[in-house]
Design an enzyme around this catalytic site. Structure first.
Site, PDB file in Angstrom:
ATOM      1  N   ASP A  51       0.859  -1.186   0.000  1.00 15.91           N
ATOM      2  CA  ASP A  51       0.000   0.000   0.000  1.00 15.91           C
ATOM      3  C   ASP A  51       0.896   1.238   0.000  1.00 15.91           C
ATOM      4  O   ASP A  51       1.728   1.426   0.892  1.00 15.91           O
ATOM      5  CB  ASP A  51      -0.898  -0.027   1.241  1.00 15.91           C
ATOM      6  CG  ASP A  51      -1.671   1.269   1.444  1.00 15.91           C
ATOM      7  OD1 ASP A  51      -1.872   2.002   0.448  1.00 15.91           O
ATOM      8  OD2 ASP A  51      -2.067   1.548   2.585  1.00 15.91           O
ATOM      9  N   ASP A  55      -4.194   3.856   2.719  1.00 15.85           N
ATOM     10  CA  ASP A  55      -5.620   3.534   2.898  1.00 15.85           C
ATOM     11  C   ASP A  55      -5.836   2.075   3.291  1.00 15.85           C
ATOM     12  O   ASP A  55      -6.967   1.621   3.407  1.00 15.85           O
ATOM     13  CB  ASP A  55      -6.420   3.879   1.634  1.00 15.85           C
ATOM     14  CG  ASP A  55      -6.045   3.016   0.429  1.00 15.85           C
ATOM     15  OD1 ASP A  55      -5.085   2.220   0.534  1.00 15.85           O
ATOM     16  OD2 ASP A  55      -6.702   3.158  -0.622  1.00 15.85           O
ATOM     17  N   ASP A  59      -1.786  -1.315  -3.841  1.00 20.06           N
ATOM     18  CA  ASP A  59      -2.104  -0.542  -5.043  1.00 20.06           C
ATOM     19  C   ASP A  59      -0.956  -0.579  -6.040  1.00 20.06           C
ATOM     20  O   ASP A  59       0.101  -1.168  -5.784  1.00 20.06           O
ATOM     21  CB  ASP A  59      -2.463   0.900  -4.671  1.00 20.06           C
ATOM     22  CG  ASP A  59      -1.444   1.539  -3.728  1.00 20.06           C
ATOM     23  OD1 ASP A  59      -0.240   1.288  -3.902  1.00 20.06           O
ATOM     24  OD2 ASP A  59      -1.861   2.279  -2.817  1.00 20.06           O
ATOM     25  N   ASP A 128      -5.255 -10.743 -15.785  1.00 18.71           N
ATOM     26  CA  ASP A 128      -6.454 -11.576 -15.821  1.00 18.71           C
ATOM     27  C   ASP A 128      -7.427 -11.053 -16.874  1.00 18.71           C
ATOM     28  O   ASP A 128      -7.650  -9.836 -16.987  1.00 18.71           O
ATOM     29  CB  ASP A 128      -7.161 -11.541 -14.464  1.00 18.71           C
ATOM     30  CG  ASP A 128      -6.791 -12.719 -13.582  1.00 18.71           C
ATOM     31  OD1 ASP A 128      -7.026 -13.849 -14.021  1.00 18.71           O
ATOM     32  OD2 ASP A 128      -6.275 -12.499 -12.478  1.00 18.71           O
ATOM     33  N   ASP A 230      -9.636 -16.196 -16.890  1.00 18.50           N
ATOM     34  CA  ASP A 230     -10.360 -16.579 -15.684  1.00 18.50           C
ATOM     35  C   ASP A 230     -11.658 -17.312 -16.021  1.00 18.50           C
ATOM     36  O   ASP A 230     -12.464 -16.815 -16.822  1.00 18.50           O
ATOM     37  CB  ASP A 230     -10.675 -15.326 -14.858  1.00 18.50           C
ATOM     38  CG  ASP A 230     -11.442 -15.632 -13.601  1.00 18.50           C
ATOM     39  OD1 ASP A 230     -10.818 -16.164 -12.661  1.00 18.50           O
ATOM     40  OD2 ASP A 230     -12.663 -15.373 -13.563  1.00 18.50           O
ATOM     41  N   GLU A 284      -7.519 -20.889 -17.250  1.00 18.99           N
ATOM     42  CA  GLU A 284      -7.806 -21.368 -15.892  1.00 18.99           C
ATOM     43  C   GLU A 284      -8.721 -22.569 -16.030  1.00 18.99           C
ATOM     44  O   GLU A 284      -9.857 -22.463 -16.478  1.00 18.99           O
ATOM     45  CB  GLU A 284      -8.483 -20.296 -15.050  1.00 18.99           C
ATOM     46  CG  GLU A 284      -8.709 -20.790 -13.623  1.00 18.99           C
ATOM     47  CD  GLU A 284      -9.720 -19.961 -12.836  1.00 18.99           C
ATOM     48  OE1 GLU A 284      -9.685 -20.048 -11.604  1.00 18.99           O
ATOM     49  OE2 GLU A 284     -10.544 -19.277 -13.446  1.00 18.99           O
ATOM     50  N   HIS A 351      -4.329 -17.306  -5.355  1.00 20.23           N
ATOM     51  CA  HIS A 351      -5.230 -16.488  -4.523  1.00 20.23           C
ATOM     52  C   HIS A 351      -6.496 -17.232  -4.109  1.00 20.23           C
ATOM     53  O   HIS A 351      -7.284 -16.691  -3.324  1.00 20.23           O
ATOM     54  CB  HIS A 351      -5.614 -15.225  -5.292  1.00 20.23           C
ATOM     55  CG  HIS A 351      -6.347 -15.514  -6.571  1.00 20.23           C
ATOM     56  ND1 HIS A 351      -5.745 -16.090  -7.658  1.00 20.23           N
ATOM     57  CD2 HIS A 351      -7.642 -15.332  -6.932  1.00 20.23           C
ATOM     58  CE1 HIS A 351      -6.626 -16.248  -8.633  1.00 20.23           C
ATOM     59  NE2 HIS A 351      -7.792 -15.805  -8.212  1.00 20.23           N
ATOM     60  N   ASP A 352      -6.695 -18.446  -4.606  1.00 19.56           N
ATOM     61  CA  ASP A 352      -7.925 -19.196  -4.329  1.00 19.56           C
ATOM     62  C   ASP A 352      -7.717 -20.400  -3.415  1.00 19.56           C
ATOM     63  O   ASP A 352      -8.665 -21.152  -3.173  1.00 19.56           O
ATOM     64  CB  ASP A 352      -8.552 -19.680  -5.642  1.00 19.56           C
ATOM     65  CG  ASP A 352      -9.296 -18.577  -6.371  1.00 19.56           C
ATOM     66  OD1 ASP A 352      -9.743 -17.622  -5.713  1.00 19.56           O
ATOM     67  OD2 ASP A 352      -9.420 -18.666  -7.612  1.00 19.56           O
TER      68      ASP A 352
END
Length: 579
Positions: A51, A55, A59, A128, A230, A284, A351-352
């Protein structure tokens, strides 16, 4: 093609001039110089990487700050999870504008700076492509649902209510697992395989396909280097919506994947877009058979470059651990199936799924580092393009969430509501969630031992793993034995030895329940890979046909290994050159 392959190629060409098409020619044929085969992919989940504005959300500015770190890893390709405009119902996989950057992530100018900075450092960028569905806040859907005669009506799948309830379809993320959502505006249901805020696009409509191709060209013309497609195996649907047999949701790939026109769409996409750029494309999913997978990536079919299968991720998805024999069987079968017919991804995390060291290794203080390095050795010594998830180079672990309020993932939250409604054992549900939740892989990158692991000066969007004070980049940077520096060594080893990219794979000791061992062979170079997946020492008697020449890498400080009988320490990983 990298210059360090040239001496090998020159030697092989000389051999050819003397001997005709021999083993040397066969080896040369394997080295086709495709950058996406030779590269190492590093996946960044942007929300959790760094970050830059305080916030609490990672990013583009944060990734720009860490470009030199990425270069130091030796990786060649970054796969960046979605950064497009999105209401974030599914953390960016619900896109409301495919040509804009999510406000939380920054600006298009920052994206251009990021892409330029990556290319200056020799790193390619893959993004993606999320086009099985859009967000329900996308202009297309807002128009589509406004009236039955709207020009965008057929951009999505609608079922008019006067025809009765549509045939049941299962939704992965819906709180009721119902993939049809009623909308009163036009007295009709729309289809959503994922969240109700992710309506499925209608690929039967050629205008939808052209919209997708235009989006692809927009980003490729900016200079990106490819797409990870994806949920792409789901885009083609039987629009008559026949009834599926009871229990179909237990084998969803068979019924949802590889629809009737998928290959038509892919060949059209290749003709109109992919073939016009030097890019990498990865699907994917890989269907439900090896034939499905090969049909997606066989070069002569002119569709995609490689498959990203999930069979390995299906191992150990309970609380009882996994059997190494199953693990070996999966990766051996995939190597055999794709040997001469296509190309496959090699990975243990994304990430899954949970953190790889927590699922496939051992995240206890005693064995975490050794097992993390051992798994790194596996990923980077197999045939296929290796995909490595951010933070795994440190041996980052699952986080120990014990309350549903700790979770952020829509799959976890809606799954809990379903379990509650159906009267399931919530204690067991929470234990399984603690182990398998996608949020395990989405905690902030652990940069240093300062507040919030150096990820953010603000309150992070999701909790930082408390072990960040000991497991972080700063601690490992100058430690030659750290997970981080071992990863760098292993990446370099793969680059120095084309046999690890293109070489033939042969499994050894298939019935050994503790050790995964195999050889990689390309022309005259042959390597032996030994991986102990257990907490106890494992003894191996090498066959007389294997003569150890040189130890190339060792994840432990263990000497005197050059002998016919080897004793591997717990989670030890070794690679030898052999003759």
């Amino acid at each position: 093609m990298r210059t360090y392959y040239l001496p090998l190629l020159i030697t092989l060409m000389l051999l050819l001039s003397w001997t005709g098409k021999t083993q040397a020619q066969e080896s040369l044929d394997k080295i086709d110089g495709q950058w996406w085969k030779e590269g190492v992919v590093y996946q960044i989940y942007p929300r959790s990487f760094k970050d830059s504005d305080g916030d609490g959300i990672g990013d583009l500015g944060g990734i720009i700050e860490k470009l030199d770190y990425l270069q130091s890893l030796g990786i060649d390709i970054v796969w960046l999870n979605p950064i497009y405009s999105s209401p974030n119902d599914d953390n960016g996989y619900d896109i409301s504008d495919y040509r804009a950057i999510m406000d939380e992530f920054g600006t298009m100018e920052e994206f251009d700076t990021l892409l330029k900075g990556m290319h200056e450092r020799g790193i390619k960028l893959v993004m993606d492509l999320v086009v099985n569905h859009s967000s329900d806040e996308h202009t297309w859907f807002q128009e589509s649902k406004s009236s039955r005669d709207n020009p965008y009506r057929d951009y999505y799948h609608w079922w008019e209510a006067e025809k009765g309830k549509p045939t049941p379809r299962y939704s992965f993320f819906d709180v009721n697992n119902d993939a049809w959502k009623y909308d009163s505006t036009t007295n009709a249901y729309y289809l959503h395989y994922f969240s109700r805020k992710q309506p499925d696009l209608n690929w039967e409509n050629p205008k939808v396909r052209q919209e997708v191709y235009d989006i692809m060209k927009y980003w490729l013309d900016k200079g990106i280097d490819g797409f990870r497609m994806d949920a792409f195996q789901y885009v083609s649907k039987d629009t008559t919506f026949p009834a599926f047999p009871e229990g179909y949701e237990k084998n969803i790939i068979e019924y949802y994947g590889m629809g009737p026109h998928l290959h038509d769409y892919l060949r059209e996409m290749n003709r109109e877009v992919i073939s016009k750029y030097d890019i990498m494309t990865v699907a994917e999913g890989a269907g439900s058979t090896f034939e499905d997978a090969i049909s997606l990536v066989a070069p002569e079919r002119k569709e995609l470059d490689m498959v990203y299968h999930f069979e390995g991720m299906d191992i150990g998805n309970d609380l009882d651990g996994y059997d190494l024999l199953d693990f070996k069987d999966v990766y051996t079968r995939w190597d055999s199936a794709m040997e001469d017919k296509g190309w496959v991804s090699i990975f243990l995390a994304n990430h899954d799924v949970p953190r790889m060291v927590s699922k496939f290794g051992n995240d206890s203080p005693e064995f975490r580092a050794a097992s993390s390095k051992m798994l790194t050795t596996f990923i980077l010594s197999m045939r296929g393009t290796p995909y490595y998830y951010y933070g795994d180079e440190l041996g980052m672990t699952n986080i120990d969430f014990d309350q549903i309020s700790d979770y952020k993932d829509i799959a976890a939250l809606n799954g809990y509501q379903n379990a509650l409604k159906e009267g399931k054992d919530l204690s067991r549900y929470m234990k399984k969630l603690n182990f398998l939740s996608r949020d395990n892989a989405r905690t902030p990158m652990q940069w240093n031992a300062s507040k919030n692991a150096g990820f953010s000066n603000g309150e992070p969007w999701i909790a930082v793993n408390p072990n960040y004070k000991s497991i972080n980049v700063e601690n490992q940077e100058n430690d030659p034995q750290s997970c981080l520096n071992y990863f760098r060594k292993m990446v370099q080893l793969r680059k120095d030895h084309p046999v690890l990219v293109y070489g033939d794979y042969q499994l050894l000791w298939p019935k050994n329940k503790k050790v995964y061992a195999y050889t990689r062979t390309l022309d005259q170079e042959k390597l032996l890979v030994l991986l102990n997946f257990s907490t106890t020492p494992s003894q191996l008697q090498l066959p007389k046909s294997i003569v150890l020449k040189k130890e190339l890498i060792n994840n432990l400080e263990n000497k005197n290994l050059h002998q016919s009988k080897l004793t591997l320490a717990p989670y030890q990983a070794l690679i030898f050159s052999i003759q």
